[in-house]
Design a protein around this motif. Structure first.
Motif, PDB file in Angstrom:
ATOM      1  N   TRP A  27       0.827  -1.213   0.000  1.00  0.00           N
ATOM      2  CA  TRP A  27       0.000   0.000   0.000  1.00  0.00           C
ATOM      3  C   TRP A  27       0.859   1.259   0.000  1.00  0.00           C
ATOM      4  O   TRP A  27       0.552   2.246  -0.673  1.00  0.00           O
ATOM      5  CB  TRP A  27      -0.932   0.002   1.221  1.00  0.00           C
ATOM      6  N   VAL A  28       1.953   1.214   0.773  1.00  0.00           N
ATOM      7  CA  VAL A  28       2.866   2.357   0.817  1.00  0.00           C
ATOM      8  C   VAL A  28       3.468   2.609  -0.566  1.00  0.00           C
ATOM      9  O   VAL A  28       3.532   3.751  -1.043  1.00  0.00           O
ATOM     10  CB  VAL A  28       3.979   2.141   1.860  1.00  0.00           C
ATOM     11  N   ILE A  29       3.913   1.518  -1.215  1.00  0.00           N
ATOM     12  CA  ILE A  29       4.489   1.646  -2.560  1.00  0.00           C
ATOM     13  C   ILE A  29       3.440   2.165  -3.540  1.00  0.00           C
ATOM     14  O   ILE A  29       3.709   3.041  -4.360  1.00  0.00           O
ATOM     15  CB  ILE A  29       5.043   0.292  -3.035  1.00  0.00           C
ATOM     16  N   PHE A  30       2.209   1.653  -3.415  1.00  0.00           N
ATOM     17  CA  PHE A  30       1.124   2.094  -4.292  1.00  0.00           C
ATOM     18  C   PHE A  30       0.837   3.587  -4.101  1.00  0.00           C
ATOM     19  O   PHE A  30       0.693   4.328  -5.083  1.00  0.00           O
ATOM     20  CB  PHE A  30      -0.128   1.273  -4.013  1.00  0.00           C
ATOM     21  N   LEU A  31       0.753   4.022  -2.836  1.00  0.00           N
ATOM     22  CA  LEU A  31       0.487   5.437  -2.554  1.00  0.00           C
ATOM     23  C   LEU A  31       1.620   6.321  -3.069  1.00  0.00           C
ATOM     24  O   LEU A  31       1.391   7.413  -3.608  1.00  0.00           O
ATOM     25  CB  LEU A  31       0.288   5.649  -1.051  1.00  0.00           C
ATOM     26  N   PHE A  32       2.858   5.844  -2.881  1.00  0.00           N
ATOM     27  CA  PHE A  32       4.011   6.597  -3.366  1.00  0.00           C
ATOM     28  C   PHE A  32       3.940   6.754  -4.884  1.00  0.00           C
ATOM     29  O   PHE A  32       4.148   7.852  -5.420  1.00  0.00           O
ATOM     30  CB  PHE A  32       5.293   5.890  -2.963  1.00  0.00           C
ATOM     31  N   LEU A  33       3.637   5.658  -5.567  1.00  0.00           N
ATOM     32  CA  LEU A  33       3.539   5.719  -7.026  1.00  0.00           C
ATOM     33  C   LEU A  33       2.377   6.608  -7.455  1.00  0.00           C
ATOM     34  O   LEU A  33       2.487   7.361  -8.434  1.00  0.00           O
ATOM     35  CB  LEU A  33       3.350   4.306  -7.593  1.00  0.00           C
ATOM     36  N   LEU A  34       1.259   6.531  -6.728  1.00  0.00           N
ATOM     37  CA  LEU A  34       0.098   7.361  -7.052  1.00  0.00           C
ATOM     38  C   LEU A  34       0.435   8.842  -6.906  1.00  0.00           C
ATOM     39  O   LEU A  34       0.106   9.659  -7.778  1.00  0.00           O
ATOM     40  CB  LEU A  34      -1.080   6.995  -6.145  1.00  0.00           C
ATOM     41  N   ILE A  35       1.114   9.205  -5.805  1.00  0.00           N
ATOM     42  CA  ILE A  35       1.520  10.598  -5.589  1.00  0.00           C
ATOM     43  C   ILE A  35       2.478  11.046  -6.680  1.00  0.00           C
ATOM     44  O   ILE A  35       2.368  12.167  -7.203  1.00  0.00           O
ATOM     45  CB  ILE A  35       2.166  10.754  -4.197  1.00  0.00           C
ATOM     46  N   PHE A  36       3.413  10.161  -7.027  1.00  0.00           N
ATOM     47  CA  PHE A  36       4.376  10.494  -8.085  1.00  0.00           C
ATOM     48  C   PHE A  36       3.662  10.756  -9.406  1.00  0.00           C
ATOM     49  O   PHE A  36       3.969  11.721 -10.109  1.00  0.00           O
ATOM     50  CB  PHE A  36       5.386   9.353  -8.245  1.00  0.00           C
ATOM     51  N   ILE A  38       0.522  11.681  -9.834  1.00  0.00           N
ATOM     52  CA  ILE A  38      -0.248  12.932  -9.725  1.00  0.00           C
ATOM     53  C   ILE A  38       0.659  14.142  -9.901  1.00  0.00           C
ATOM     54  O   ILE A  38       0.330  15.080 -10.639  1.00  0.00           O
ATOM     55  CB  ILE A  38      -0.984  12.987  -8.366  1.00  0.00           C
ATOM     56  N   ILE A  39       1.815  14.123  -9.219  1.00  0.00           N
ATOM     57  CA  ILE A  39       2.763  15.230  -9.347  1.00  0.00           C
ATOM     58  C   ILE A  39       3.249  15.353 -10.781  1.00  0.00           C
ATOM     59  O   ILE A  39       3.351  16.460 -11.335  1.00  0.00           O
ATOM     60  CB  ILE A  39       3.955  15.043  -8.379  1.00  0.00           C
ATOM     61  N   PHE A  40       3.552  14.206 -11.394  1.00  0.00           N
ATOM     62  CA  PHE A  40       4.011  14.209 -12.784  1.00  0.00           C
ATOM     63  C   PHE A  40       2.943  14.807 -13.707  1.00  0.00           C
ATOM     64  O   PHE A  40       3.256  15.614 -14.595  1.00  0.00           O
ATOM     65  CB  PHE A  40       4.353  12.782 -13.219  1.00  0.00           C
ATOM     66  N   LEU A  41       1.686  14.421 -13.498  1.00  0.00           N
ATOM     67  CA  LEU A  41       0.603  14.940 -14.331  1.00  0.00           C
ATOM     68  C   LEU A  41       0.423  16.441 -14.128  1.00  0.00           C
ATOM     69  O   LEU A  41       0.204  17.185 -15.096  1.00  0.00           O
ATOM     70  CB  LEU A  41      -0.698  14.197 -14.016  1.00  0.00           C
ATOM     71  N   ILE A  42       0.517  16.904 -12.874  1.00  0.00           N
ATOM     72  CA  ILE A  42       0.374  18.337 -12.595  1.00  0.00           C
ATOM     73  C   ILE A  42       1.468  19.130 -13.291  1.00  0.00           C
ATOM     74  O   ILE A  42       1.197  20.144 -13.957  1.00  0.00           O
ATOM     75  CB  ILE A  42       0.404  18.598 -11.071  1.00  0.00           C
ATOM     76  N   PHE A  43       2.714  18.659 -13.158  1.00  0.00           N
ATOM     77  CA  PHE A  43       3.823  19.357 -13.811  1.00  0.00           C
ATOM     78  C   PHE A  43       3.712  19.293 -15.326  1.00  0.00           C
ATOM     79  O   PHE A  43       4.028  20.262 -16.024  1.00  0.00           O
ATOM     80  CB  PHE A  43       5.169  18.785 -13.347  1.00  0.00           C
ATOM     81  N   SER A  44       3.256  18.158 -15.840  1.00  0.00           N
ATOM     82  CA  SER A  44       3.079  18.027 -17.287  1.00  0.00           C
ATOM     83  C   SER A  44       2.032  19.013 -17.793  1.00  0.00           C
ATOM     84  O   SER A  44       2.213  19.648 -18.837  1.00  0.00           O
ATOM     85  CB  SER A  44       2.663  16.598 -17.637  1.00  0.00           C
ATOM     86  N   LEU A  45       0.935  19.146 -17.036  1.00  0.00           N
ATOM     87  CA  LEU A  45      -0.113  20.096 -17.416  1.00  0.00           C
ATOM     88  C   LEU A  45       0.392  21.528 -17.358  1.00  0.00           C
ATOM     89  O   LEU A  45       0.071  22.354 -18.215  1.00  0.00           O
ATOM     90  CB  LEU A  45      -1.331  19.919 -16.506  1.00  0.00           C
ATOM     91  N   LYS A  46       1.202  21.833 -16.327  1.00  0.00           N
ATOM     92  CA  LYS A  46       1.764  23.184 -16.202  1.00  0.00           C
ATOM     93  C   LYS A  46       2.711  23.485 -17.362  1.00  0.00           C
ATOM     94  O   LYS A  46       2.685  24.574 -17.935  1.00  0.00           O
ATOM     95  CB  LYS A  46       2.500  23.334 -14.859  1.00  0.00           C
ATOM     96  N   ILE A  47       3.554  22.518 -17.690  1.00  0.00           N
ATOM     97  CA  ILE A  47       4.487  22.704 -18.805  1.00  0.00           C
ATOM     98  C   ILE A  47       3.725  22.868 -20.113  1.00  0.00           C
ATOM     99  O   ILE A  47       4.055  23.739 -20.930  1.00  0.00           O
ATOM    100  CB  ILE A  47       5.476  21.517 -18.885  1.00  0.00           C
ATOM    101  N   PHE A  48       2.697  22.048 -20.294  1.00  0.00           N
ATOM    102  CA  PHE A  48       1.888  22.154 -21.504  1.00  0.00           C
ATOM    103  C   PHE A  48       1.192  23.508 -21.561  1.00  0.00           C
ATOM    104  O   PHE A  48       1.150  24.163 -22.616  1.00  0.00           O
ATOM    105  CB  PHE A  48       0.848  21.032 -21.544  1.00  0.00           C
ATOM    106  N   GLY A  49       0.635  23.950 -20.410  1.00  0.00           N
ATOM    107  CA  GLY A  49      -0.024  25.261 -20.350  1.00  0.00           C
ATOM    108  C   GLY A  49       0.962  26.386 -20.623  1.00  0.00           C
ATOM    109  O   GLY A  49       0.636  27.343 -21.345  1.00  0.00           O
ATOM    110  N   TRP A  50       2.163  26.274 -20.052  1.00  0.00           N
ATOM    111  CA  TRP A  50       3.204  27.284 -20.274  1.00  0.00           C
ATOM    112  C   TRP A  50       3.565  27.345 -21.755  1.00  0.00           C
ATOM    113  O   TRP A  50       3.689  28.423 -22.329  1.00  0.00           O
ATOM    114  CB  TRP A  50       4.426  26.943 -19.431  1.00  0.00           C
ATOM    115  N   TYR A  51       3.715  26.175 -22.377  1.00  0.00           N
ATOM    116  CA  TYR A  51       4.045  26.104 -23.797  1.00  0.00           C
ATOM    117  C   TYR A  51       2.933  26.729 -24.638  1.00  0.00           C
ATOM    118  O   TYR A  51       3.188  27.494 -25.568  1.00  0.00           O
ATOM    119  CB  TYR A  51       4.278  24.648 -24.206  1.00  0.00           C
ATOM    120  N   GLN A  52       1.680  26.387 -24.311  1.00  0.00           N
ATOM    121  CA  GLN A  52       0.552  26.923 -25.066  1.00  0.00           C
ATOM    122  C   GLN A  52       0.460  28.440 -24.916  1.00  0.00           C
ATOM    123  O   GLN A  52       0.215  29.148 -25.900  1.00  0.00           O
ATOM    124  CB  GLN A  52      -0.752  26.274 -24.579  1.00  0.00           C
TER     125      GLN A  52
END
Length: 289
Positions: A27-36, A38-52
């Protein structure tokens, strides 16, 4: 026999405890991967928004520049030099020989009635129309065409009079990493910019006049309200202000300033910690249109 049964009980308990630990670890590994993720998606969206945002601003700026008539204006009978210095070696005397910039504002005003001017800063990418509205927030997140865009636009302080310049006229824009808006204003702190005296000029055209400004101070400063004060109650306060911002300069300019001068201030962010890059210039030449 009792010891044997007890050992089996202990063994079963230990086995259950081990399984529980394994499930917990999963469960700890799953939560860690889930957080990772989510963070990756947030940063990807920010980078995409910045690019746009950058792409939209680049395209809009290109269109505005291509569709706007910019004219090199030679001196005529209505050209006026402002507050000439006593020193004959002051670079002022060379700069006033340069042509003014005149802009056709008809199409710009049709596209955005908030348009109050056009600014060019030598040695940078700054070559944009200036807008002004009733606050200093709107154009931090809206482009020239008033669409939502975090790149914003170049805008004049809402407290300033765009027709009759105040003692201190302030212009802002975001410091974009791709060099748009005031992103290239950071160049003024590089030797490649300040060792070339041809860069010490700002040309600003408005619907009522064409003007030229001589740079006399560039520096970085923590966020403050002092250097963006538009007017002063007394001549003494204004003189103190001029002496203060002149003394802050990280480059030694030949230009002098006094209370007969009107100044132009350009301000943008230097970093994400609130520090600012600031440029000050004084009015040296104008032509009423």
């Amino acid at each position: 026999m009792a010891n044997s049964r007890l050992s089996r009980v202990e063994y079963q308990e230990k086995k259950r405890h081990t399984k529980k630990k394994i499930r917990l670890r999963k469960w700890v590994i799953f939560l860690f991967l889930l957080i990772f993720v989510i963070i990756f998606l947030i940063f990807s969206l920010k980078i995409f928004g910045w690019y746009q945002d950058n792409k939209e601003i680049d395209d809009l700026a290109d269109d505005v520049i291509k569709q706007t008539e910019l004219i090199e204006k030679e001196d005529n009978t209505s050209t006026e030099t402002i507050n000439p210095p006593v020193d004959p070696d002051d670079d002022y005397w060379n700069y006033i020989k340069l042509n003014l910039l005149e802009v056709n504002f008809q199409d710009l005003l049709a596209k955005n009635s908030d348009t109050v001017g056009w600014i060019q800063v030598k040695g940078t990418n700054i070559n944009y129309p200036i807008v002004q509205t009733t606050d200093n927030d709107y154009y931090l997140s809206h482009a020239f065409d008033k669409t939502a865009n975090d790149a914003g636009w170049v805008f004049m302080d809402y407290r300033n009079d765009a027709t009759n310049f105040d003692q201190n006229t302030i212009i802002y824009a975001h410091s974009r990493y791709n060099g748009t808006m005031f992103g290239s204003l950071k160049n003024i702190l590089n030797s490649s910019w300040y060792t070339n005296k041809e860069n010490y000029i700002i040309r600003l055209s408005t619907p009522t006049e064409n003007t030229m400004w001589q740079v006399f101070s560039v520096y970085t400063t923590p966020k403050e309200s002092y250097y963006i004060t538009p007017n002063f109650a007394t001549e003494e306060e204004y003189l103190q202000f001029l002496n203060t911002i002149k003394s802050r300069s990280q480059v030694d300019f030949s230009a002098t300033v006094n209370t007969n001068d009107k100044i132009l201030t350009l301000s943008t962010c230097q970093d994400n910690f609130g520090n600012r890059v600031v440029m000050h210039a004084k009015l040296i030449k104008r032509e009423i249109r």
